[in-house]
Motif scaffolding. Structure first.
Motif, mmCIF file in Angstrom:
data_model
loop_
_atom_site.group_PDB
_atom_site.id
_atom_site.type_symbol
_atom_site.label_atom_id
_atom_site.label_comp_id
_atom_site.label_asym_id
_atom_site.label_seq_id
_atom_site.Cartn_x
_atom_site.Cartn_y
_atom_site.Cartn_z
ATOM 1 N N ILE A 150 38.096 39.629 32.961
ATOM 2 C CA ILE A 150 38.206 41.015 33.212
ATOM 3 C C ILE A 150 38.181 41.796 31.952
ATOM 4 O O ILE A 150 38.910 41.436 30.938
ATOM 5 C CB ILE A 150 39.417 41.316 34.052
ATOM 6 N N ILE A 151 37.289 42.693 31.973
ATOM 7 C CA ILE A 151 37.096 43.792 30.884
ATOM 8 C C ILE A 151 37.642 45.022 31.615
ATOM 9 O O ILE A 151 36.753 45.584 32.495
ATOM 10 C CB ILE A 151 35.719 44.093 30.350
ATOM 11 N N SER A 152 38.490 45.914 31.177
ATOM 12 C CA SER A 152 38.726 47.150 31.547
ATOM 13 C C SER A 152 38.822 48.264 30.565
ATOM 14 O O SER A 152 38.610 47.780 29.286
ATOM 15 C CB SER A 152 40.123 47.438 32.171
ATOM 16 N N CYS A 153 38.178 49.536 30.855
ATOM 17 C CA CYS A 153 38.135 50.426 29.674
ATOM 18 C C CYS A 153 38.527 51.681 30.157
ATOM 19 O O CYS A 153 38.230 52.106 31.347
ATOM 20 C CB CYS A 153 36.592 50.370 29.456
ATOM 21 N N GLY A 154 39.644 52.283 29.406
ATOM 22 C CA GLY A 154 40.119 53.614 29.931
ATOM 23 C C GLY A 154 40.417 54.225 28.870
ATOM 24 O O GLY A 154 40.363 54.055 27.422
ATOM 25 N N SER A 155 40.845 55.665 28.979
ATOM 26 C CA SER A 155 41.467 56.477 28.087
ATOM 27 C C SER A 155 42.738 56.012 27.441
ATOM 28 O O SER A 155 42.893 56.390 26.286
ATOM 29 C CB SER A 155 41.442 57.726 28.740
ATOM 30 N N ASP A 156 43.469 55.507 28.222
ATOM 31 C CA ASP A 156 44.778 54.953 27.760
ATOM 32 C C ASP A 156 44.497 53.606 27.053
ATOM 33 O O ASP A 156 43.921 52.938 27.296
ATOM 34 C CB ASP A 156 45.769 54.846 28.767
ATOM 35 N N HIS A 190 45.957 44.100 36.755
ATOM 36 C CA HIS A 190 45.065 42.679 36.957
ATOM 37 C C HIS A 190 45.411 42.203 37.885
ATOM 38 O O HIS A 190 44.732 41.157 38.450
ATOM 39 C CB HIS A 190 45.345 41.910 35.518
ATOM 40 N N MET A 191 46.633 42.415 38.737
ATOM 41 C CA MET A 191 46.754 41.681 39.832
ATOM 42 C C MET A 191 45.790 41.471 41.032
ATOM 43 O O MET A 191 45.781 40.376 41.371
ATOM 44 C CB MET A 191 48.133 42.439 40.685
ATOM 45 N N PRO A 192 45.290 42.427 41.339
ATOM 46 C CA PRO A 192 44.145 42.047 42.445
ATOM 47 C C PRO A 192 42.998 41.059 41.897
ATOM 48 O O PRO A 192 42.557 40.372 42.583
ATOM 49 C CB PRO A 192 43.426 43.594 42.601
ATOM 50 N N SER A 215 40.701 35.130 31.318
ATOM 51 C CA SER A 215 41.065 36.132 30.075
ATOM 52 C C SER A 215 40.696 37.277 30.660
ATOM 53 O O SER A 215 39.977 37.938 31.651
ATOM 54 C CB SER A 215 40.084 35.684 29.048
ATOM 55 N N ASP A 216 41.431 38.432 29.951
ATOM 56 C CA ASP A 216 41.243 39.781 30.317
ATOM 57 C C ASP A 216 41.137 40.714 28.989
ATOM 58 O O ASP A 216 41.991 40.160 27.958
ATOM 59 C CB ASP A 216 41.977 40.542 31.328
#
Length: 168
Positions: free
Chosen positions: A111-117, A125-127, A141-142
């Motif tokens: 997983i790659i997440s991208c946000g302002s925080d 990541h639970m789902p 990995s994430d």
């Protein structure tokens, strides 16, 4: 080297998450599929949406890749709506496309997440983790990223480089 694909699930095809996945794609040679360019309807218990783009896409993925990297912006503390719709449609693989669903077993997920925080809230990541478990996939990995002044900060690039090693 693993054969992987990046699934981009953003409302903005050219936004910050795209910048991040483009960086990863250049280093891994993993192609990017932009869900915004696909016609994928929400899950339907009567499977009336069988003619949309989901089935050809998921078949292409399970037949050609070993690892799926899901990339999503963080919208309201969660994955994007378009990514959630894709995940909901995986239910088709448990009901009417069982052979395709079985091919998800043993595949790897990252997983790659991208946000302002700079930090994610607990539970983001639970789902993904639970979906991987349920489908018999290996969650490997994430990484969480952000953009500053239109560019990827050095600290984020360092995290991405570590992430890239984990998915190859």
């Amino acid at each position: 080297m693993k054969k992987g694909i990046i699934i981009l699930g953003s409302s903005n095809s050219d936004g910050e998450t795209r910048k991040i996945v483009s960086y990863v794609s250049k280093k891994t040679y993993y192609p990017i599929i932009d869900l915004k360019t696909k016609n994928i309807s929400e899950f339907d218990y009567e499977f009336k949406n069988i003619e949309d783009d989901f089935h050809p896409l998921i078949k292409e993925i399970v037949n050609n890749y070993e690892i799926i990297v899901f990339a999503t912006p963080v919208y309201w503390y969660s994955m994007s709506g378009i990514m959630k719709t894709f995940f909901d449609r995986i239910s088709d693989c448990l009901k009417i496309q069982k052979e395709t669903g079985r091919k998800l077993r043993g595949m790897e997920m990252a997983i790659i997440s991208c946000g302002s925080d700079k930090k994610l809230k607990n539970g983001f990541h639970m789902p993904f983790i639970e979906t991987a478990k349920y489908l018999g996939m290996n969650y490997i990995s994430d990484v969480h990223c952000w953009i500053e002044s239109e560019t990827i900060p050095i600290s984020v690039k360092n995290e991405l480089n570590t992430f890239i090693i984990s998915i190859q």
